[in-house]
Design a protein around this motif. Sequence first.
Motif, short mmCIF file in Angstrom:
data_model
loop_
_atom_site.label_atom_id
_atom_site.label_comp_id
_atom_site.label_asym_id
_atom_site.label_seq_id
_atom_site.Cartn_x
_atom_site.Cartn_y
_atom_site.Cartn_z
N LEU A 189 0.84 -1.20 0.00
CA LEU A 189 0.00 0.00 0.00
C LEU A 189 0.87 1.25 0.00
O LEU A 189 2.06 1.19 0.32
N ASP A 190 0.27 2.38 -0.36
CA ASP A 190 1.06 3.60 -0.59
C ASP A 190 0.88 4.70 0.45
O ASP A 190 1.74 5.55 0.61
N ARG A 191 -0.29 4.72 1.10
CA ARG A 191 -0.56 5.81 2.05
C ARG A 191 -1.31 5.27 3.25
O ARG A 191 -2.00 4.25 3.16
N VAL A 192 -1.20 5.99 4.38
CA VAL A 192 -1.82 5.52 5.62
C VAL A 192 -2.60 6.64 6.30
O VAL A 192 -2.24 7.82 6.17
N PHE A 193 -3.66 6.26 7.00
CA PHE A 193 -4.37 7.16 7.92
C PHE A 193 -4.42 6.44 9.27
O PHE A 193 -4.84 5.28 9.34
N PHE A 194 -4.03 7.12 10.35
CA PHE A 194 -4.01 6.48 11.67
C PHE A 194 -5.25 6.80 12.49
O PHE A 194 -5.74 7.94 12.49
N SER A 195 -5.73 5.78 13.21
CA SER A 195 -6.85 5.95 14.14
C SER A 195 -6.55 5.13 15.39
O SER A 195 -5.38 4.85 15.66
N ASN A 196 -7.58 4.77 16.15
CA ASN A 196 -7.36 4.16 17.46
C ASN A 196 -7.87 2.73 17.60
O ASN A 196 -7.70 2.13 18.64
N SER A 197 -8.59 2.23 16.62
CA SER A 197 -9.24 0.93 16.79
C SER A 197 -9.57 0.34 15.42
O SER A 197 -9.48 1.03 14.39
N GLY A 198 -9.99 -0.92 15.45
CA GLY A 198 -10.38 -1.58 14.22
C GLY A 198 -11.61 -0.95 13.59
O GLY A 198 -11.67 -0.75 12.37
N ALA A 199 -12.60 -0.65 14.42
CA ALA A 199 -13.83 -0.05 13.89
C ALA A 199 -13.52 1.27 13.20
O ALA A 199 -14.03 1.56 12.11
N GLU A 200 -12.66 2.07 13.82
CA GLU A 200 -12.32 3.36 13.21
C GLU A 200 -11.51 3.19 11.94
O GLU A 200 -11.70 3.95 10.97
N ALA A 201 -10.62 2.22 11.92
CA ALA A 201 -9.86 1.96 10.70
C ALA A 201 -10.82 1.59 9.57
O ALA A 201 -10.66 2.02 8.42
N ASN A 202 -11.85 0.81 9.92
CA ASN A 202 -12.83 0.40 8.91
C ASN A 202 -13.76 1.55 8.52
O ASN A 202 -14.18 1.64 7.36
N GLU A 203 -14.10 2.42 9.46
CA GLU A 203 -14.90 3.61 9.12
C GLU A 203 -14.18 4.40 8.03
O GLU A 203 -14.80 4.85 7.06
N ALA A 204 -12.88 4.58 8.19
CA ALA A 204 -12.11 5.34 7.20
C ALA A 204 -12.14 4.62 5.85
O ALA A 204 -12.27 5.26 4.80
N ALA A 205 -12.03 3.27 5.89
CA ALA A 205 -12.06 2.50 4.64
C ALA A 205 -13.40 2.68 3.94
O ALA A 205 -13.46 2.85 2.71
N ILE A 206 -14.48 2.65 4.72
CA ILE A 206 -15.83 2.79 4.14
C ILE A 206 -15.99 4.19 3.53
O ILE A 206 -16.51 4.35 2.43
N LYS A 207 -15.48 5.19 4.23
CA LYS A 207 -15.55 6.56 3.68
C LYS A 207 -14.73 6.68 2.40
O LYS A 207 -15.16 7.33 1.43
N LEU A 208 -13.55 6.04 2.38
CA LEU A 208 -12.73 6.06 1.16
C LEU A 208 -13.49 5.43 -0.01
O LEU A 208 -13.50 5.96 -1.12
N ALA A 209 -14.14 4.28 0.24
CA ALA A 209 -14.87 3.59 -0.83
C ALA A 209 -16.01 4.46 -1.36
O ALA A 209 -16.24 4.54 -2.57
N ARG A 210 -16.72 5.11 -0.43
CA ARG A 210 -17.83 5.98 -0.86
C ARG A 210 -17.32 7.12 -1.74
O ARG A 210 -17.86 7.41 -2.80
N LYS A 211 -16.25 7.77 -1.28
CA LYS A 211 -15.75 8.92 -2.04
C LYS A 211 -15.13 8.46 -3.37
O LYS A 211 -15.32 9.11 -4.41
N TRP A 212 -14.42 7.33 -3.31
CA TRP A 212 -13.81 6.79 -4.53
C TRP A 212 -14.89 6.47 -5.57
O TRP A 212 -14.75 6.79 -6.75
N GLY A 213 -15.99 5.86 -5.12
CA GLY A 213 -17.07 5.51 -6.04
C GLY A 213 -17.73 6.73 -6.65
O GLY A 213 -18.06 6.77 -7.84
N ARG A 214 -17.88 7.75 -5.80
CA ARG A 214 -18.46 9.02 -6.27
C ARG A 214 -17.61 9.61 -7.39
O ARG A 214 -18.12 10.11 -8.38
N GLN A 215 -16.28 9.52 -7.20
CA GLN A 215 -15.37 10.16 -8.17
C GLN A 215 -15.03 9.28 -9.36
O GLN A 215 -14.70 9.79 -10.43
N ASN A 216 -15.07 7.95 -9.16
CA ASN A 216 -14.49 7.06 -10.18
C ASN A 216 -15.46 6.05 -10.79
O ASN A 216 -15.10 5.36 -11.73
N ARG A 217 -16.66 5.89 -10.20
CA ARG A 217 -17.56 4.85 -10.73
C ARG A 217 -18.99 5.38 -10.77
O ARG A 217 -19.92 4.73 -10.29
N ASN A 218 -19.14 6.58 -11.28
CA ASN A 218 -20.47 7.18 -11.49
C ASN A 218 -21.32 7.20 -10.23
O ASN A 218 -22.51 6.90 -10.27
#
Length: 399
Positions: free
Chosen positions: A98-127
């Motif tokens: 992987l190329d970049r990191v975002f730090f948080s405090n727990s597994g749930a928070e790490a996954n929240e960030a992943a879910i937000k990334l997927a939402r924004k990525w889809g908005r920008q890259n998959r209509n």
Amino acid sequence: MTQAARDTKALESSLYMQAARRVPITLVRGEGTRVWDDTGKSYLDFVAGIATNSLGHAHPGLADVIAKQAHTLIHVSNIYFSEPQIELAELLIGHSSLDRVFFSNSGAEANEAAIKLARKWGRQNRNGAYEIIATNNGFHGRTMATISASGTPRYREPFEPTVPGFVFVDYDDLAAVKAATNERTAAVFVEPLQGEGGVNVPDAGYLRGLRAWCDEQGMLLMLDEVQTGCGRTGTLWAYEQAGIEPDIMTLAKGIGGGVPLGATLAKEHAAVFEPGDHGSTFGGNPLATAAGAYVLHQLIDTDLVANVRARGEQLSRRLKGLEDRSPLVGGERGAGLLRGLELTQDVAGEVVVRALEAGLLLNPVRPNIVRFMPPLNVTAAEIDEAVDIVERVLQDVGG
Ligand SMILES: *Cc1c(COP(=O)(O)O)cnc(C)c1O
């Protein structure tokens, strides 16, 4: 039971929200794979804070690093740079795909960030695609978005309506993922091996198949390595064993050796956060990331991961051997030092209670599955001692 032990139990039931059933012992001290309760009784710890105390308890090197950092700088806001955080980021990026990191405090928070990334990525890259395909019996945490992504209805139903946009399919079923994919799908989100779901190991081709499907469809593959990452399954990251690279990977549990820390890693194309998109007050603070950097150095610079493989094979072999010795044992499964003992009856709870009495901590992850996840530096003698206890305990179960 001592006065102190009785008091803790009574206080717990009057002071705490009863959000989870606890094992009624109070642990006060640890050393390596061993912990002691407030009555002085010792236990071999094959739970390790749920795959979190990767270096065992009271590891002198880790304790020194934490103490030194506490005397230097415990916390600064993420509006400033900090040295331990940069050091850990370099280790994670330098030793993963992987190329970049975002730090948080727990597994749930790490996954929240992943879910937000997927939402924004889809908005920008998959209509505007926003749906995430997740799996039945998958586990991603207890926040609103992560229960919405977790495949255990009991965790979701009391809190409905959940966050929309999650679709569930059976784990280890590539055809089901294909059938659930449509123009709204942004990402597939799975664990390389389901931990909380019962130590469920997918077919060797599953992750490769998901990778190929996501590539073909132009979707993200997100791996939750909160439990499987950081050496636990015998390689630094579990995805290495499948010969694939995820677009996004989340980490927590073992990364800080017991200090709360989470991380969301992404390939450049999926790292779509811009200033203002996400944040965390504590996420990756100097204390936590100094501990994380120490743990990563142990994983990278010593033979710790080789120990996971060797001790994992030993544990697997010994647990399998119990099949011939007890009619209650139906098999074993897992990877590295994340192992499940399959029972032929729903007696995991009783096995765990009797093991506790005999001085061994285990986790009944499903009614018929006992989970083993000792520290990554567990010794051969400790593996033998633990399985010997299990063998004795099985003779008394149901009797
Ligand atoms: C434990 C776990 C989580 C949740 O981590 P927390 O630190 O409890 O929020 C998420 N995903 C997986 C795979 C886990 O095992």
